[in-house]
Design a protein around this motif. Structure first.
Motif, short mmCIF file in Angstrom:
data_model
loop_
_atom_site.label_atom_id
_atom_site.label_comp_id
_atom_site.label_asym_id
_atom_site.label_seq_id
_atom_site.Cartn_x
_atom_site.Cartn_y
_atom_site.Cartn_z
N TYR A 91 -8.83 4.71 4.51
CA TYR A 91 -9.24 3.59 5.37
C TYR A 91 -9.79 2.45 4.53
O TYR A 91 -9.51 1.28 4.81
N GLU A 92 -10.56 2.79 3.49
CA GLU A 92 -11.17 1.75 2.66
C GLU A 92 -10.12 0.90 1.97
O GLU A 92 -10.29 -0.32 1.81
N ALA A 93 -9.01 1.52 1.54
CA ALA A 93 -7.95 0.76 0.87
C ALA A 93 -7.33 -0.26 1.81
O ALA A 93 -7.08 -1.41 1.43
N LEU A 94 -7.07 0.16 3.06
CA LEU A 94 -6.50 -0.79 4.03
C LEU A 94 -7.53 -1.84 4.42
O LEU A 94 -7.20 -3.03 4.55
N ARG A 95 -8.77 -1.44 4.59
CA ARG A 95 -9.82 -2.39 4.97
C ARG A 95 -9.94 -3.50 3.93
O ARG A 95 -10.10 -4.67 4.28
N GLU A 96 -9.84 -3.15 2.65
CA GLU A 96 -9.93 -4.15 1.59
C GLU A 96 -8.85 -5.21 1.74
O GLU A 96 -9.11 -6.41 1.63
N THR A 115 -8.86 -16.56 -2.55
CA THR A 115 -9.23 -15.51 -1.61
C THR A 115 -8.18 -14.43 -1.51
O THR A 115 -8.45 -13.34 -1.01
N ARG A 116 -6.97 -14.71 -1.98
CA ARG A 116 -5.92 -13.71 -1.90
C ARG A 116 -5.93 -12.75 -3.08
O ARG A 116 -5.19 -11.78 -3.11
N THR A 117 -6.76 -13.02 -4.07
CA THR A 117 -6.83 -12.16 -5.24
C THR A 117 -7.97 -11.18 -5.09
O THR A 117 -8.90 -11.39 -4.34
N ARG A 118 -7.90 -10.07 -5.88
CA ARG A 118 -8.93 -9.05 -5.80
C ARG A 118 -9.54 -8.87 -7.18
O ARG A 118 -8.92 -9.12 -8.20
N GLY A 119 -10.77 -8.42 -7.19
CA GLY A 119 -11.38 -8.05 -8.45
C GLY A 119 -11.81 -9.25 -9.27
O GLY A 119 -12.15 -10.31 -8.78
N LEU A 153 0.84 -1.20 0.00
CA LEU A 153 0.00 0.00 0.00
C LEU A 153 0.87 1.25 0.00
O LEU A 153 1.79 1.37 0.81
N ILE A 154 0.57 2.18 -0.91
CA ILE A 154 1.31 3.43 -1.02
C ILE A 154 0.67 4.49 -0.11
O ILE A 154 -0.54 4.71 -0.14
N LYS A 155 1.49 5.13 0.72
CA LYS A 155 1.01 6.25 1.53
C LYS A 155 0.90 7.51 0.66
O LYS A 155 1.72 7.71 -0.23
N LEU A 199 -7.13 -5.94 4.51
CA LEU A 199 -7.33 -6.69 5.75
C LEU A 199 -8.43 -7.73 5.58
O LEU A 199 -8.30 -8.86 6.09
N GLU A 200 -9.49 -7.38 4.91
CA GLU A 200 -10.58 -8.34 4.73
C GLU A 200 -10.14 -9.49 3.83
O GLU A 200 -10.56 -10.64 4.04
N SER A 201 -9.29 -9.21 2.86
CA SER A 201 -8.73 -10.28 2.04
C SER A 201 -7.90 -11.23 2.89
O SER A 201 -8.01 -12.45 2.79
N PHE A 202 -7.09 -10.66 3.78
CA PHE A 202 -6.27 -11.50 4.68
C PHE A 202 -7.16 -12.29 5.63
O PHE A 202 -6.90 -13.47 5.89
N ARG A 203 -8.20 -11.67 6.14
CA ARG A 203 -9.11 -12.35 7.06
C ARG A 203 -9.76 -13.56 6.40
O ARG A 203 -9.93 -14.61 7.02
N SER A 204 -10.11 -13.45 5.11
CA SER A 204 -10.71 -14.56 4.39
C SER A 204 -9.76 -15.75 4.33
O SER A 204 -10.17 -16.90 4.55
#
Length: 227
Positions: A109-114, A146-150, A103-105, A116-121
């Motif tokens: 919050y939504e970017a980090l939440r996405e 579950t580790r992929t997005r989109g 993640l680029i600073k 974290l939720e991927s990791f939680r899965s």
């Protein structure tokens, strides 16, 4: 609860990121560290499941910390890199070091939440599998999926490689830049043809755009930017 260690040299930034983590269901911050050495010690003492790791630290850089964590048998947490570094060498080092996401600073919050939720899965899926039984192929496919997005990439394109290419494209685009297939190939150690297939897939699914850069001679270069 998923236990998280936040590592950042800036005390206020660490506090903000800790607040973000605490807002996501199923996560708790068990500690913060502001140097690389303290991060390694905290991992040994606190045994977190996940580390949010900055790259720019006052003693060790984050990639050195990542390598140390990967070589320690006592604790081996997953890592999400959180940094202002946008260069491809750092992105490549994070990928090779086994970081889950990059993640680029500054980020929302939504970017980090996405992430974290991927990791939680993944974390929950692993917990549901019996440790004393052979793992079936469909279980492995589900875990890696579950580790992929989109959008799932089409046949012939790997979801895991798609995630790596996406992270590189996101990192370069975060600062207003773009990437060519040749640059992506160098960062991922793919062939130029394979890198272009993944980049074109993102364009076709509406997640990236492409424009042509004209030089003095020859064909124009296709440059990709994450939307």
């Amino acid at each position: 609860m998923i236990r998280v260690l936040v590592v950042d040299d800036d005390f206020m930034v660490a506090k903000v990121h800790s607040g973000y983590v605490s807002r996501v269901e199923g996560f708790e911050v068990v500690g913060t560290a502001h140097t690389g050495a303290d991060a390694v010690v905290a991992v040994d003492e606190l045994r977190p499941d996940l580390v949010l790791l900055d790259i720019y630290l006052p003693d060790l850089d984050g990639l050195s910390v990542l390598r140390q964590l990967r070589g320690r048998p006592s604790a081996d947490p997953d890592v999400i890199v959180i940094t202002a570094a946008r260069d491809l060498d750092t992105v490549r080092g994070a990928i090779h070091g086994g970081a889950l996401h990059y993640l680029i600073k500054p980020f929302s919050y939504e970017a980090l939440r996405e992430r974290l939720e991927s990791f939680r899965s993944v974390h929950r899926a692993l917990a549901d599998l019996p440790s004393d039984a052979p793992t079936a192929q469909q279980d492995v496919d589900r875990l890696f999926g579950t580790r992929t997005r989109g959008v799932t990439p089409p046949k012939g394109l790997s979801p895991e490689t798609s995630r790596i290419v996406e992270d590189i494209l996101r990192a370069r685009s975060a600062g207003g830049g773009d990437v060519s297939a040749a640059e992506c190939a160098e960062a991922t150690e793919l062939s130029r043809v394979s890198a272009r297939k993944y980049l074109e897939h993102f364009v076709e699914t509406g997640r990236a755009e492409v424009h042509l850069r004209y030089g003095g001679t020859g064909r124009p270069e296709r440059r990709y930017h994450w939307l």
